[in-house]
Motif scaffolding. Sequence first.
Motif, short mmCIF file in Angstrom:
data_model
loop_
_atom_site.label_atom_id
_atom_site.label_comp_id
_atom_site.label_asym_id
_atom_site.label_seq_id
_atom_site.Cartn_x
_atom_site.Cartn_y
_atom_site.Cartn_z
N GLN A 432 38.42 32.15 31.66
CA GLN A 432 38.68 33.27 30.76
C GLN A 432 37.76 34.45 30.99
OE1 GLN A 432 38.80 32.37 26.65
NE2 GLN A 432 39.78 30.40 26.90
N ASP A 433 36.47 34.17 31.05
CA ASP A 433 35.53 35.28 31.00
C ASP A 433 34.75 35.35 32.30
OD1 ASP A 433 33.74 37.23 30.52
OD2 ASP A 433 32.92 36.37 28.68
N PRO A 434 35.14 36.26 33.21
CA PRO A 434 34.49 36.29 34.52
C PRO A 434 32.99 36.53 34.42
CG PRO A 434 35.80 38.28 34.16
CD PRO A 434 36.13 37.33 33.05
N ALA A 435 32.54 37.20 33.35
CA ALA A 435 31.11 37.51 33.26
C ALA A 435 30.26 36.25 33.19
CB ALA A 435 30.85 38.38 32.03
N SER A 491 30.89 44.33 38.00
CA SER A 491 31.73 44.53 36.82
C SER A 491 32.60 43.29 36.56
CB SER A 491 32.64 45.73 37.05
OG SER A 491 33.60 45.41 38.05
N GLY A 492 33.19 43.25 35.36
CA GLY A 492 34.04 42.11 34.99
C GLY A 492 35.21 41.93 35.94
N GLY A 493 35.83 43.05 36.30
CA GLY A 493 36.99 42.96 37.19
C GLY A 493 36.61 42.39 38.55
N ARG A 497 37.63 38.82 40.51
CA ARG A 497 38.08 38.73 41.90
C ARG A 497 37.26 37.68 42.66
NH1 ARG A 497 41.16 43.40 43.48
NH2 ARG A 497 41.26 44.85 41.73
N VAL A 498 35.95 37.67 42.38
CA VAL A 498 35.09 36.70 43.06
C VAL A 498 35.48 35.28 42.65
CG1 VAL A 498 32.73 35.87 43.31
CG2 VAL A 498 33.19 38.32 43.29
N VAL A 499 35.75 35.10 41.34
CA VAL A 499 36.15 33.77 40.87
C VAL A 499 37.44 33.34 41.58
CG1 VAL A 499 36.87 32.40 38.90
CG2 VAL A 499 35.01 34.05 38.65
N ILE A 500 38.37 34.28 41.71
CA ILE A 500 39.63 33.96 42.39
C ILE A 500 39.34 33.59 43.85
CG2 ILE A 500 41.83 34.89 43.17
CD1 ILE A 500 41.80 36.63 40.59
N ALA A 501 38.43 34.32 44.48
CA ALA A 501 38.08 34.01 45.86
C ALA A 501 37.53 32.60 45.99
CB ALA A 501 37.05 35.02 46.38
N LEU A 502 36.66 32.22 45.07
CA LEU A 502 36.10 30.86 45.22
C LEU A 502 37.10 29.79 44.84
CD1 LEU A 502 34.88 29.35 42.46
CD2 LEU A 502 33.11 31.06 42.71
N ALA A 503 38.08 30.18 43.99
CA ALA A 503 39.14 29.22 43.67
C ALA A 503 40.03 28.98 44.89
CB ALA A 503 39.98 29.73 42.50
N LEU A 504 40.16 30.00 45.74
CA LEU A 504 41.01 29.86 46.91
C LEU A 504 40.28 29.23 48.10
CD1 LEU A 504 42.89 33.28 46.80
CD2 LEU A 504 43.70 31.05 46.03
N SER A 523 43.39 48.38 32.48
CA SER A 523 43.75 48.78 33.84
C SER A 523 43.27 47.74 34.84
CB SER A 523 43.15 50.16 34.16
OG SER A 523 41.75 50.10 34.12
N VAL A 524 42.15 47.07 34.52
CA VAL A 524 41.66 46.02 35.40
C VAL A 524 42.58 44.80 35.29
CG1 VAL A 524 39.70 44.56 35.95
CG2 VAL A 524 39.32 46.87 35.12
N GLN A 525 43.04 44.52 34.07
CA GLN A 525 43.96 43.41 33.87
C GLN A 525 45.18 43.56 34.77
OE1 GLN A 525 45.24 41.67 30.14
NE2 GLN A 525 47.13 42.82 30.20
N MET A 526 45.72 44.77 34.80
CA MET A 526 46.90 45.03 35.61
C MET A 526 46.60 44.73 37.08
SD MET A 526 49.73 45.95 34.43
CE MET A 526 51.19 46.94 34.69
#
Lengths: 663, 292, 313
Positions: A432-435, A491-493, A497-504, A523-526
């Motif tokens: 939920q919370d990238p931070a 930043s949170g956005g 992205r980093v979390v997604i990278a490590l998930a992949l 806008s970051v959500q989008m």
Amino acid sequence: MGIAERAKPETDPGDAAPLASDAGSRGAQRGLLRALLRRPASLLSLIWLSAVVVLALGAGVIAPYGSADEDLLHTLSGPSSNHLLGTDNLGRDILSRLMFGGRVTLAGVLIATLTALVLGSVIGLLAGYLRVAIDSVLSAIADILMSIPVLVVLLSVAAVTSRNTTVLMLTVGVLFSASVFRIFRAATLEVRQELFVTAARTSGLGDLAILRRHILPRLGSLLIIQGAIVASVTLVIQVGLGFLSIDARPPAPSWGNMVATASQTISTTIWPLIPPAVVIGLTVLAFSAIGDVAQQSRTGRGRPVGLGGSMRLVPPPVADDLGAAGEGSTRPTDPAASLLSIRALSVSVPASASARLTLVQGISFDVGPGEVVGLVGESGAGKSITARTILGIVAEGAEVSGSIRFKDTELLGLPEKELAKFRGTEIAFVGQDPAVSLSPTHRIGAQIAEIVRFHRGVTRAEARALALDLLDQVRIPDPKAAARLYPHQISGGMAQRVVIALALAGDPKMLIADEPTTALDVSVQMQILGLLKGLQKERSLGMLIVTHDWGVVADVCDRAVVMYAGQVVEDASVADIFERPLHPYSSALRSADPHLQSVGERLRVIEGQVPAPGTWPSGCRFAERCAKAVEACRAAPVELESRGPARLVRCIRAGELDMDADD
Amino acid sequence: MQMTDAAPLLAVEDLSVDYHDRRGAKFRAVEGVSFEIARGETLGLVGESGSGKSTIGKAILGLVPAAGGRLRFDGEDITRCSARRRRQLTAEIQVVFQDPYGSLNPVRSIGSTLAEPLNVHGPKLATGEVRARVAEALRLVSLSPDVAERLPGEFSGGQRQRIAIARALVLRPRLIVCDEAVSSLDLSVQAQVLNLLEDFRDQLGVSYLFITHDLGVVHHIASRLAVLYRGRLVEMDATDRIWDRPQHPYTAMLQAAAPVPDPRLQAERRAAFSLRHSAFLAAQAPTEASRV
Amino acid sequence: MIRLIARRLLVSVPLLGVVSFVTFVLVSLTPGNAAYTVLGASATKAQIASLSRQMGLNKPLVVQYGTWLGHALQGDLGRSLITGQPVTQALGQQLGPTLSLVLLSLLVTAVGGVLLGVWSAVRGGRLARVIDSVSFVGIAVPSFILAIILISLFVLKVHAFPASGYVPISQSPLEWIRSLILPVVALSFGGVGIVAKQTRAAMEDVLAREFVVVMRANGYPRRSIVYRHALKAAAVRVLSVLGVTFVGLLTGAVLIESIFSIPGLGSLAVQASAQSDIPLVIGVTVTFTLLVVGANLLLDIAYMALNPQIIHR
């Protein structure tokens, strides 16, 4: 996380519950007292301490012998009927000397503890609340005091004051006031920054009123905790002074000099050492046990969920077996063809010593290869718990029943070691919370490279290159520079992205994303949703997205599984569910989304709120809030039934209703 | 400045706010922002994180000092008013914070929290009267008066936010600063709270400064919008006009960013977002384009 | 980073000043003065007065302190009133044994406490309860009582270790270790309990954080999550406990050295205090404070190495 899920990550229900239990403003103190009396450890400690105090004070009356009475015929004797705890090298009665000696020792502890508490708490409170200019000076003084080796200073004080015990223990108190000061200052600062203190200020309360009403009540229990800790430490120091024969003047006893006396004759017998050692030990323990219990009742402590993992697989209760067997044939997708297939999944956690709370009940759905499924619902529906249970991440003591099949493997009941092999390589997770999703003390590049190396067994250099490649794939502008940053620098956005990278990193076949954009700017959500969708297509990932936002479902999902109060109420393709929702809840939930509603009209809402786990009705769980409910809805549990191709609905009126008719 | 009925309730004139980091370096969070709020009006202050929108709210509430510019409330200059006057002003200017879990003291009963402002303001009220006013405030937010006995921990996020609104209402203020007041709630619950706020504007004539990042939500409640980007106002106009024809590329991008619960509309919106996002980046200085 | 270290050093200067000055003032308040100590009870008033003048004891306190400080900055801490030996020389002789004892104990406390704390936080269940009980006992039994018990068991009953005394490492490393095993066990036992307890609390907080869930859900090996990531995130709290523990070890060392007759600074302090050997008392106190200053400095460097948020802003 805790019992109920929430839209926002910073609201952990685990925090709220224990605070609520120590009730009321003055009630906070009462709650602490009750906790101290209820827990056996602290109750026994209180009894022991009272007994010690009474015996020491009443020594003159109760003690069988004078403190210096010598019985030279019975020196160094063990316990006997004359001397219940034996005698020392001069034949003095150990029991009597313990009682008399307690006076010196306990008085010293009292002086030191009171000094430390009064000085430390008052100055700490002022420094923390008023942020006076001298705050940094006070903190520096505290640092200095805490750096002073206590006993060495006491030795010089002893030399100077010709062993004045009161001055010695006052000195101990002053030295220890530094640690009390630090704790109180920090706690005051913490409470002071609470939002409710700001709210009190914006309600017009002055400094004194805020201090009295909001800050002091939170610090009262701290006084007991710190008092207990300081008492246990100063007791040891006091006894140490006695041991060096710088408290009571012989032959007057203190616990410390009794140890010293006993130590002179240990080559003959160890007995005289035992009674004072036991009494000292128990008294120290009593103080620290009281401190521990007070601490626990203040913070409320449970085992962490993070590494939990001791989930228990249980057979489904007969009553809850909501047609699990029969459902297989009516599933929208063929389970054999699906990537993930969940059947009759129930999760319960211990709510108290005796009761269990069911959070999720009889959940079934599938995720096909390359399919994006949205798990939709309000807070408390059980979405996050379902998502995390798939990965075997549950609260301590959770009981799970049903089936979670991934490809050909039943995940439920797999030992943690086996299950771990699926994480990251088959199913990955975005939170939920990238931070707070990244390890705070390691560089981003290193975190990704580590997991790449672990999953793919490549060399360090290759892992580093692959990590940069992954950062590039999640569209991070300058991967090389980004890799060197720490999580708090981005930043949170970017963190997401980093979390997604490590998930992949482990090249998974499926991704579970738990409210992946709730904590982000729109806008970051989008952008993040676009990224997820793009990666999903590229790699034909199966994806499960937990969300409370129908807009997210409309944006990225192929199918929606709507949850309400721990159950699936509707399961349909996105086209179908937006075109013609069959469950009144799906329809009402979407209508209540302000984003679709026309401006100028009163916003449509669902009145009432989701029933909390434990308060679910036996009939339809939504009936209470449903405009279309009839008597029959509340009569009996409603089954999830097939309504048309690839659609399941849990509503007895689904066939007869046109949902948009009178919304 | 003379007081007339035409004077706005709140006038923010050329407001600047600075923050200092730990090393004492100055950082300008808000730069030259001006707007007005009329009686009974709702102004939406829209921006993303780092835009300075919450800082403006804090400056109005007196929680952070203004570095430049002026704040007028009902004609009175409140930019640097005394601490005593500030406390009095809390009866007129109230706030609802984003986080319903942090804004209520967990160990105080709801009744005690709601009674707090009553006890510090105006003539001393009898206990019975305080209780009656608390009950009334709770009824206003559709909660039963016996809620007063209970602790915040027993309530859901939506209910707590109602309680926070009741606290803001109990003094009958003329302006309420809603700082992301619905953002942490489920979308379905946001609608409930928005309706509630709208009712009070109609019944009690309250004005709102509605601070949010969600353009899709704020256009239901605000008649005018002010859009903030990095501490500066980039656009301010009637909500309808901004919604129909956003002028600034940032506003245009924000508008396309809130996802709609309709797959067809959302597909259009996503296409629009991509275009407007690139347009926005192009409008930025090249150095800033790389970091979003 | 260098700035932070420099700041810490700057704070240490007043610390040393305060400690030496306070000790100096305290000592000067002693009933009977240094001259009395030197000459003993049989001396006449005239003898004491003349020696006092000779030693500068009739000058104002600040002047006396100034003189002492001037000498101290040149490395001269005066001479023992009893033996006449230069204080620095006495301190130098006794420093080795104390450092051996305290540093070994710190090592045992840190390694033992952190490992037990981590295991107890990670495993939970029965192991956690065992570790809890061990740390409970550690807290309950003061080091000097444990020392006496150890002596009576392992020296007097089993004869496994020498009863007392200290063998320098230069003489025989094996005997050095043998002479230190019991003292180190006695001194570090309580510290292990305290460090284990605090480590466990810090680890439990970290393990409850979301990043642990995310790492676990994405397949990071458990060992790496616990030791590489969680422990590092918890390290700052653990280190500050170690800092406090170190000060506690110095205090404990005073008693332990007396019991095991280790010729260290602690024994020296006890003896100097008993004999009112003032230059020696001040010298020992300043040395102990220097040790703490050094430890704090190392601690600060470790903080910075472990917590990127301090330097990378």
